[in-house]
Design an enzyme around this catalytic site. Structure first.
Site, PDB file in Angstrom:
ATOM      1  N   GLU A  51      35.399  35.693  34.922  1.00 36.09           N
ATOM      2  CA  GLU A  51      35.799  34.299  35.668  1.00 36.09           C
ATOM      3  C   GLU A  51      34.934  33.917  36.872  1.00 36.09           C
ATOM      4  OE1 GLU A  51      38.298  32.382  34.707  1.00 36.09           O
ATOM      5  OE2 GLU A  51      39.148  33.865  33.290  1.00 36.09           O
ATOM      6  N   THR A  52      34.584  32.529  37.114  1.00 35.63           N
ATOM      7  CA  THR A  52      34.059  32.171  38.292  1.00 35.63           C
ATOM      8  C   THR A  52      34.949  31.195  38.831  1.00 35.63           C
ATOM      9  OG1 THR A  52      31.695  32.416  37.278  1.00 35.63           O
ATOM     10  CG2 THR A  52      31.908  30.956  38.876  1.00 35.63           C
TER      11      THR A  52
END
Length: 195
Positions: A51-52
């Site tokens: 995830e970002t």
């Protein structure tokens, strides 16, 4: 397209040890910084971790609110716990907020992160707060507590359940339910199961 530098960090959630836990990238887009979804997706693909998180300030003041979005390397998601925890850690640890409660406006509603003092052990973060000094001169440790929406869960139709025991290498399953608003299944394996 973005042309200015972006403040970012890769933060390991659920640990206080480097290179452990669950990593998430956090990108803080300063006021007035305009990017599109394609740019955020490209950045998430470049980081190439699960995830970002992308933060933009929505409201300043005593109770700040930030817009928060999460991207995997291939798609945007509606909710991510460890990247929310990483975003709160980023804001608190880098001095971008001076309060104990942060609100995040997301596709899943308003989420809150609260700085909690006095917890000796935590499975989340145990951080030395540079702004909170105890009477003996030591820096106070804090943890971060998240408040997420409750998802409605319904019973799964046996015909909808994929071959879960095969997927879990023949493990016994106690219960399978379904998140009411999606096709996501929640599997409760036997307590002795070691995945």
């Amino acid at each position: 397209m973005a042309t200015r530098a972006v403040r970012y960090a890769v933060i390991d959630a659920f640990t206080d040890t480097a290179f452990k836990g669950n990593p998430a990238a956090v990108c803080f887009l300063e006021d007035g910084y305009q990017v599109d979804d394609e740019w955020m997706q490209s950045v998430a693909k470049e980081f190439n971790i699960s995830e970002t998180a992308f933060l933009t300030r929505a409201v300043s003041g005593d109770n700040p609110r930030f817009n928060l979005r999460w991207f995997t390397p291939v798609d945007e998601v509606d909710l991510c716990g460890h990247a929310t925890l990483a975003a709160a850690h980023f804001l608190l640890s880098y001095g971008l907020v001076k309060c104990d409660v942060i609100e995040f406006a997301t596709k899943s509603g308003i989420l809150t992160a609260t700085k909690v003092y006095g917890i000796k052990q935590s499975t989340l973060f145990n951080v030395k707060d540079e702004n909170f000094i105890k009477s003996n001169g030591e820096k106070e440790s804090f943890s971060i507590e998240l408040n997420f929406p409750v998802c409605k869960v319904v019973e799964s139709d046996p015909g909808e359940i994929p071959s879960i025991p095969e997927t879990l290498n023949g493990a016994s399953v106690i219960n399978v339910t379904k998140r009411g608003s999606s096709d996501d299944h929640i599997v409760l394996p036997c307590p002795s199961l070691k995945l």
